[in-house]
Design a protein around this motif. Structure first.
Motif, PDB file in Angstrom:
ATOM      1  N   ASN A  71       0.828  -1.203   0.000  1.00  0.00           N
ATOM      2  CA  ASN A  71       0.000   0.000   0.000  1.00  0.00           C
ATOM      3  C   ASN A  71       0.869   1.263   0.000  1.00  0.00           C
ATOM      4  N   GLU A  72       1.918   1.271   0.817  1.00  0.00           N
ATOM      5  CA  GLU A  72       2.837   2.416   0.855  1.00  0.00           C
ATOM      6  C   GLU A  72       3.499   2.615  -0.499  1.00  0.00           C
ATOM      7  N   LYS A  73       3.920   1.531  -1.120  1.00  0.00           N
ATOM      8  CA  LYS A  73       4.561   1.626  -2.436  1.00  0.00           C
ATOM      9  C   LYS A  73       3.597   2.159  -3.480  1.00  0.00           C
ATOM     10  N   ILE A  74       2.366   1.698  -3.430  1.00  0.00           N
ATOM     11  CA  ILE A  74       1.359   2.168  -4.392  1.00  0.00           C
ATOM     12  C   ILE A  74       1.141   3.666  -4.240  1.00  0.00           C
ATOM     13  N   HIS A  75       0.997   4.139  -2.994  1.00  0.00           N
ATOM     14  CA  HIS A  75       0.800   5.570  -2.763  1.00  0.00           C
ATOM     15  C   HIS A  75       2.006   6.381  -3.248  1.00  0.00           C
ATOM     16  N   ALA A  76       3.203   5.884  -2.997  1.00  0.00           N
ATOM     17  CA  ALA A  76       4.407   6.577  -3.455  1.00  0.00           C
ATOM     18  C   ALA A  76       4.453   6.622  -4.981  1.00  0.00           C
ATOM     19  N   ASP A  77       4.098   5.516  -5.627  1.00  0.00           N
ATOM     20  CA  ASP A  77       4.082   5.472  -7.095  1.00  0.00           C
ATOM     21  C   ASP A  77       3.048   6.438  -7.670  1.00  0.00           C
ATOM     22  N   VAL A  78       1.878   6.512  -7.041  1.00  0.00           N
ATOM     23  CA  VAL A  78       0.829   7.433  -7.499  1.00  0.00           C
ATOM     24  C   VAL A  78       1.323   8.870  -7.385  1.00  0.00           C
ATOM     25  N   ALA A  79       1.983   9.208  -6.282  1.00  0.00           N
ATOM     26  CA  ALA A  79       2.503  10.561  -6.091  1.00  0.00           C
ATOM     27  C   ALA A  79       3.570  10.893  -7.137  1.00  0.00           C
TER      28      ALA A  79
ATOM     29  N   TYR B 224       0.443  13.284  -2.253  1.00  0.00           N
ATOM     30  CA  TYR B 224       1.377  13.164  -1.127  1.00  0.00           C
ATOM     31  C   TYR B 224       0.638  13.133   0.204  1.00  0.00           C
ATOM     32  N   LEU B 225      -0.499  13.794   0.294  1.00  0.00           N
ATOM     33  CA  LEU B 225      -1.316  13.702   1.506  1.00  0.00           C
ATOM     34  C   LEU B 225      -1.803  12.262   1.691  1.00  0.00           C
ATOM     35  N   ASN B 226      -2.284  11.650   0.609  1.00  0.00           N
ATOM     36  CA  ASN B 226      -2.719  10.246   0.670  1.00  0.00           C
ATOM     37  C   ASN B 226      -1.574   9.312   1.027  1.00  0.00           C
ATOM     38  N   ALA B 227      -0.372   9.666   0.580  1.00  0.00           N
ATOM     39  CA  ALA B 227       0.809   8.852   0.885  1.00  0.00           C
ATOM     40  C   ALA B 227       1.344   9.126   2.294  1.00  0.00           C
TER      41      ALA B 227
END
Length: 114
Positions: free
Chosen positions: A42-50, A80-83
Motif C-alpha cells: 500500500n505504501e509503495k502504491i501511494h508513493a508510485d501514485v505521487a 502526497y497527503l494520501n501517501a
C-alpha cells in the motif's frame, strides 16, 4: 491492485504451507505477515501514485496551460497527503499556491485587469 494483494497472499500461503513439519503453523503469525506485506504494498502504491502525479505536473508545465498547472500541482499535493508524506505535501501545497496565483494574475491580465 487487487491482483497484487492476491499475489502477496498466495505467496505467503505457499510459504506457510511449505514450512518444515517441525514448525507449528500459526494463523496469527500468517495474518501478521499478510498485513505487513499489504501495508508495504500500500505504501509503495501511494508513493508510485505521487510520483506519477509529479510527472503529470511537469507535462502540464511544458504545455503552458496555467490553469492546468495550478490544478495539477493541487493533485500532486493530494497524492502526497494520501501517501502520508507531510514534507512533500507541504512543499506541493506551497507550489500549488504559487502556481494558482500566477494563473490568476495571467487570466486577469488577459481579461484586461478586471
Amino acid at each position: 491492485m487487487r491482483n497484487l494483494f492476491s499475489i502477496a497472499i498466495l505467496s505467503l500461503l505457499a510459504t506457510a504451507c511449505s514450512a518444515p513439519p517441525q514448525e507449528e503453523f500459526s494463523y496469527e503469525n500468517m495474518m501478521q505477515q499478510i498485513q505487513s506485506e499489504a501495508d508495504n504494498l500500500n505504501e509503495k502504491i501511494h508513493a508510485d501514485v505521487a510520483e506519477d502525479a509529479e510527472e503529470q505536473y511537469y507535462i502540464a508545465r511544458r504545455g503552458s496551460d496555467y490553469v492546468q498547472i495550478c490544478v495539477q500541482a493541487g493533485m500532486v499535493a493530494a497524492a502526497y497527503l494520501n501517501a502520508k508524506n507531510e514534507f512533500k505535501y507541504r512543499e506541493w501545497k506551497d507550489r500549488e499556491r504559487l502556481n494558482c496565483k500566477t494563473s490568476e494574475r495571467i487570466i486577469m491580465q488577459q481579461m484586461g485587469g478586471m
